[in-house]
Design an enzyme around this catalytic site. Structure first.
Site, PDB file in Angstrom:
ATOM      1  N   LYS A  37       0.815  -1.222   0.000  1.00 30.14           N
ATOM      2  CA  LYS A  37       0.000   0.000   0.000  1.00 30.14           C
ATOM      3  C   LYS A  37       0.845   1.266   0.000  1.00 30.14           C
ATOM      4  CE  LYS A  37      -1.153  -0.343   4.964  1.00 30.14           C
ATOM      5  NZ  LYS A  37      -0.141   0.492   5.578  1.00 30.14           N
ATOM      6  N   THR A  44       8.652  -1.505   7.108  1.00 38.08           N
ATOM      7  CA  THR A  44       9.193  -0.739   8.232  1.00 38.08           C
ATOM      8  C   THR A  44      10.708  -0.693   8.171  1.00 38.08           C
ATOM      9  OG1 THR A  44       7.331  -1.275   9.673  1.00 38.08           O
ATOM     10  CG2 THR A  44       9.394  -0.721  10.764  1.00 38.08           C
ATOM     11  N   GLY A 147       3.528  -7.116   8.785  1.00 40.69           N
ATOM     12  CA  GLY A 147       4.456  -6.463   9.709  1.00 40.69           C
ATOM     13  C   GLY A 147       3.845  -5.977  11.009  1.00 40.69           C
ATOM     14  N   GLY A 183      11.308   3.081  27.687  1.00 37.29           N
ATOM     15  CA  GLY A 183      11.645   1.741  27.195  1.00 37.29           C
ATOM     16  C   GLY A 183      13.101   1.644  26.777  1.00 37.29           C
ATOM     17  N   GLU A 206      12.947   2.984  32.271  1.00 40.59           N
ATOM     18  CA  GLU A 206      12.732   1.557  31.996  1.00 40.59           C
ATOM     19  C   GLU A 206      12.010   0.922  33.175  1.00 40.59           C
ATOM     20  OE1 GLU A 206      13.135  -0.889  29.508  1.00 40.59           O
ATOM     21  OE2 GLU A 206      12.313  -2.145  31.085  1.00 40.59           O
ATOM     22  N   VAL A 240       6.027   5.038  34.033  1.00 39.92           N
ATOM     23  CA  VAL A 240       5.359   6.305  33.773  1.00 39.92           C
ATOM     24  C   VAL A 240       3.893   6.095  34.127  1.00 39.92           C
ATOM     25  CG1 VAL A 240       4.779   7.999  31.993  1.00 39.92           C
ATOM     26  CG2 VAL A 240       6.908   6.695  31.823  1.00 39.92           C
ATOM     27  N   HIS A 446      45.164 -12.052  13.746  1.00 38.37           N
ATOM     28  CA  HIS A 446      45.636 -11.097  14.752  1.00 38.37           C
ATOM     29  C   HIS A 446      46.224  -9.885  14.039  1.00 38.37           C
ATOM     30  CE1 HIS A 446      47.372  -9.515  18.421  1.00 38.37           C
ATOM     31  NE2 HIS A 446      48.496  -9.301  17.747  1.00 38.37           N
TER      32      HIS A 446
HETATM   33  P1  NAI Z   1      11.570  -3.898  23.090  1.00 42.69           P
HETATM   34  O1  NAI Z   1      10.572  -4.931  23.393  1.00 42.69           O
HETATM   35  O2  NAI Z   1      12.888  -4.274  22.518  1.00 42.69           O
HETATM   36  O3  NAI Z   1      11.887  -3.017  24.417  1.00 42.69           O
HETATM   37  C1  NAI Z   1      10.863  -2.352  25.082  1.00 42.69           C
HETATM   38  C2  NAI Z   1      11.331  -2.003  26.477  1.00 42.69           C
HETATM   39  O4  NAI Z   1      10.329  -1.183  27.057  1.00 42.69           O
HETATM   40  C3  NAI Z   1      11.507  -3.221  27.396  1.00 42.69           C
HETATM   41  O5  NAI Z   1      12.758  -3.161  28.034  1.00 42.69           O
HETATM   42  C4  NAI Z   1      10.344  -3.080  28.382  1.00 42.69           C
HETATM   43  O6  NAI Z   1      10.641  -3.565  29.662  1.00 42.69           O
HETATM   44  C5  NAI Z   1      10.147  -1.566  28.406  1.00 42.69           C
HETATM   45  N1  NAI Z   1       8.799  -1.138  28.794  1.00 42.69           N
HETATM   46  C6  NAI Z   1       7.630  -1.687  28.417  1.00 42.69           C
HETATM   47  N2  NAI Z   1       6.606  -0.991  28.946  1.00 42.69           N
HETATM   48  C7  NAI Z   1       7.148   0.045  29.645  1.00 42.69           C
HETATM   49  C8  NAI Z   1       6.611   1.112  30.398  1.00 42.69           C
HETATM   50  N3  NAI Z   1       5.294   1.290  30.509  1.00 42.69           N
HETATM   51  N4  NAI Z   1       7.462   1.984  30.979  1.00 42.69           N
HETATM   52  C9  NAI Z   1       8.809   1.829  30.853  1.00 42.69           C
HETATM   53  N5  NAI Z   1       9.370   0.821  30.157  1.00 42.69           N
HETATM   54  C10 NAI Z   1       8.545  -0.058  29.538  1.00 42.69           C
HETATM   55  O7  NAI Z   1      10.791  -2.867  22.150  1.00 42.69           O
HETATM   56  P2  NAI Z   1      11.290  -1.767  21.124  1.00 42.69           P
HETATM   57  O8  NAI Z   1      12.614  -1.214  21.507  1.00 42.69           O
HETATM   58  O9  NAI Z   1      10.150  -0.823  21.010  1.00 42.69           O
HETATM   59  O10 NAI Z   1      11.462  -2.578  19.787  1.00 42.69           O
HETATM   60  C11 NAI Z   1      10.308  -3.188  19.184  1.00 42.69           C
HETATM   61  C12 NAI Z   1      10.718  -4.368  18.338  1.00 42.69           C
HETATM   62  O11 NAI Z   1      11.494  -3.954  17.248  1.00 42.69           O
HETATM   63  C13 NAI Z   1      11.524  -5.377  19.128  1.00 42.69           C
HETATM   64  O12 NAI Z   1      11.079  -6.671  18.795  1.00 42.69           O
HETATM   65  C14 NAI Z   1      12.925  -5.166  18.642  1.00 42.69           C
HETATM   66  O13 NAI Z   1      13.705  -6.340  18.693  1.00 42.69           O
HETATM   67  C15 NAI Z   1      12.696  -4.692  17.205  1.00 42.69           C
HETATM   68  N6  NAI Z   1      13.785  -3.825  16.803  1.00 42.69           N
HETATM   69  C16 NAI Z   1      15.006  -4.349  16.574  1.00 42.69           C
HETATM   70  C17 NAI Z   1      16.057  -3.535  16.251  1.00 42.69           C
HETATM   71  C18 NAI Z   1      17.380  -4.139  16.019  1.00 42.69           C
HETATM   72  O14 NAI Z   1      17.470  -5.334  15.811  1.00 42.69           O
HETATM   73  N7  NAI Z   1      18.436  -3.354  16.064  1.00 42.69           N
HETATM   74  C19 NAI Z   1      15.936  -2.083  16.157  1.00 42.69           C
HETATM   75  C20 NAI Z   1      14.623  -1.654  16.428  1.00 42.69           C
HETATM   76  C21 NAI Z   1      13.603  -2.493  16.746  1.00 42.69           C
END
Ligand code: NAI
Length: 468
Positions: A37, A44, A147, A183, A206, A240, A446
């Site tokens: 779309k 993403t 997604g 987070g 966090e 929060v 190395h």
């Molecule tokens: P995430 O699931 O990796 O982390 C979210 C964090 O927020 C957790 O540590 C959780 O404990 C915390 N949290 C949840 N509710 C909360 C609250 N109310 N107050 C404070 N903390 C809270 O989620 P994220 O970073 O949003 O990523 C989403 C998805 O996208 C994940 O599956 C991630 O693996 C993927 N992703 C991967 C990337 C990479 O491989 N480099 C980059 C960006 C995203």
């Protein structure tokens, strides 16, 4: 229905899961269509995720490295400053170039691209509408690869300006003065670092007692300490509870074990996970089953409860990662033609692209223990690696987890510059059922940072050569 509206396979969604699945289907001789779309393919990952964030992370890492370390290298930089619009333009250029590349690639592979929003209207039938007109299509197999999107906290609704998610966080037109990140997962840490390096005061809130729960506590703590040294601040075990937004600023109420406090910021980036994209797909109408989190239920061949409707990637169970979605897509295509596609979900590496990068694969020590496995572990500090010292990459560590009885490698965690590349050799060793001893006896050039993996494996047997 004309012949050009009848396909063997229609894939809905052109992210890394969907477009790779469509390519594999075409390679296997299936008449394949890919519906998207958005005007640009790539989903993403390409448009608002992995690729633009990595472009920003790279630009800001260069800036930060020059700012903090150039004089140590004998390089004198006076009046160092950044140009945010040029930085964003470069990022947009990267996205645009890759988007064109993906379109050219799928077309060359014989996939028919259809523009518009697809909706299931019956078994093997779908309607595609681009807002102006719509058409009906049929396929033996329909693959949902739609997604995910950022989760919204009910008490922190996105306004796209002060309360934002990652799509907004890669495109600010000004560096925030103060940014609160809710987070400390992959998105929060990566975008927190981008804006901190550009001058924002970044505070990460966090809910859990430590960042990166997929890592062992000692590794996660070492990563957090490094990020703190770079200027990020963390409020752990904190939630929060409410927000007030007025005049371009938000005031959040935070609660921890000692009570509640208020903190204000001009941007609040909420990064608390992602949820599946399943709206307006006709799932309920044709009875496709979903789990309690809205993800589409599938069996081990990606088949939903409706015959001929399959699903892959972020919209089903499992880590929401581009490379996992790609593997789902390839395996799903192969299963459609009766081949034995396979994905090893135990060995999906994860990477957070901060500096140093944080990478992991397999089981952490804690996870292994929770499964009742007796383990041996070995660690190695990057500060003891010659190449790390020569290049100023001494922050971080490697941890190896091996089965105490069989010595089989069970997991690896790396906090090091270039960990995203280093983790690949751990995945390969583990994919072939390698032992810590195999890694310890593998010759590593190395001086390289990769020697740290070998050293961590040696240290799991008490034979570390270059650590105390
Ligand atoms: P995430 O699931 O990796 O982390 C979210 C964090 O927020 C957790 O540590 C959780 O404990 C915390 N949290 C949840 N509710 C909360 C609250 N109310 N107050 C404070 N903390 C809270 O989620 P994220 O970073 O949003 O990523 C989403 C998805 O996208 C994940 O599956 C991630 O693996 C993927 N992703 C991967 C990337 C990479 O491989 N480099 C980059 C960006 C995203």
């Amino acid at each position: 229905m004309s012949d050009d509206q009848i396909f063997d396979v229609v894939v809905i969604g052109a992210g890394p899961g969907g477009y790779v699945c469509a390519i594999r289907c075409a390679q296997l001789g299936l008449k394949t269509a890919l519906v998207e779309k958005n005007s640009r393919l790539g989903g993403t990952c390409l448009n608002v995720g992995c690729i633009p964030s990595k472009a920003l992370l790279h630009s800001t890492e260069i800036f930060h490295e020059i700012k903090t370390h150039s004089s140590a290298h004998g390089i004198i930089c006076k009046d160092l400053k950044h140009d945010l619009s040029a930085l964003m333009k470069r990022k947009d250029g990267v996205v645009d170039q890759l988007g064109k590349g993906v379109k050219a690639l799928v077309t060359k592979k014989g996939v028919t691209c259809l523009d518009g929003h697809a909706k299931l209207i019956g078994q093997g039938k779908l309607e595609i509408s681009d807002g102006k007109s719509s058409g009906t299509y049929s396929a033996k197999d329909i693959i949902l690869a739609t997604g995910s999107k950022p989760v919204e906290l009910p008490f922190l609704p996105y306004d796209g300006n002060v309360i934002v998610h990652s799509d907004h966080g890669i495109a600010f037109d000004q560096v925030p003065k103060k940014m609160i990140v809710v987070g400390a997962g992959a998105i929060g840490l990566e975008l927190g670092c981008v804006w901190s390096r550009l001058g924002a005061d970044v505070e990460v809130v966090e809910f859990l007692p430590e960042i990166c729960p997929q890592l062992d506590a000692e590794v996660a703590k070492s990563a957090r300490k490094i990020l703190e040294k770079q200027g990020l601040t963390f409020k752990l075990s904190t939630k929060v509870t409410s927000v007030k937004v007025a005049k371009g600023s938000a005031t959040l109420v935070l609660e921890d074990s000692s009570g509640s406090t208020e903190v204000s910021a001009d941007r609040v980036l909420v990064a608390v996970g992602r949820g599946p994209n399943t709206e307006n797909l006709g799932l309920t109408e044709i009875g496709v089953e979903q789990d309690e989190r809205g993800r589409i239920n599938v069996d081990s061949s990606f088949q939903t409860n409706i015959s001929g409707v399959r699903a892959i990637g972020d919209v089903i169970n499992g880590p929401m990662l581009a490379h996992k979605a790609e593997e789902d897509g390839v395996a799903c295509a192969e299963m459609i033609v009766g081949q034995s596609g396979h994905v090893n979900y135990d060995l999906v590496p994860g990477v957070i692209y901060v500096d140093p990068e944080i990478a992991n694969v397999g089981l952490s020590e804690k996870q292994a223990q929770e499964q009742g496995i007796e383990v041996r572990t070995g660690t190695f500090p990057m500060a003891a690696n010659g190449r790390a010292l020569a290049t100023g990459a001494t922050d971080g560590m490697v941890k190896v987890v091996a089965d105490a009885k069989s010595d089989k490698l069970l997991g690896m965690q790396i906090v090091a510059r270039g960990a995203s590349e280093l983790i690949a050799s751990a995945v390969a060793h583990m994919e072939y059922g390698g032992a810590a001893e195999d890694l310890a006896r593998t010759i590593h050039a190395h001086p390289t940072l990769s020697e740290s993996l070998k050293e961590a494996a040696l240290s799991a047997d008490g034979r570390g050569l270059h650590s105390f």
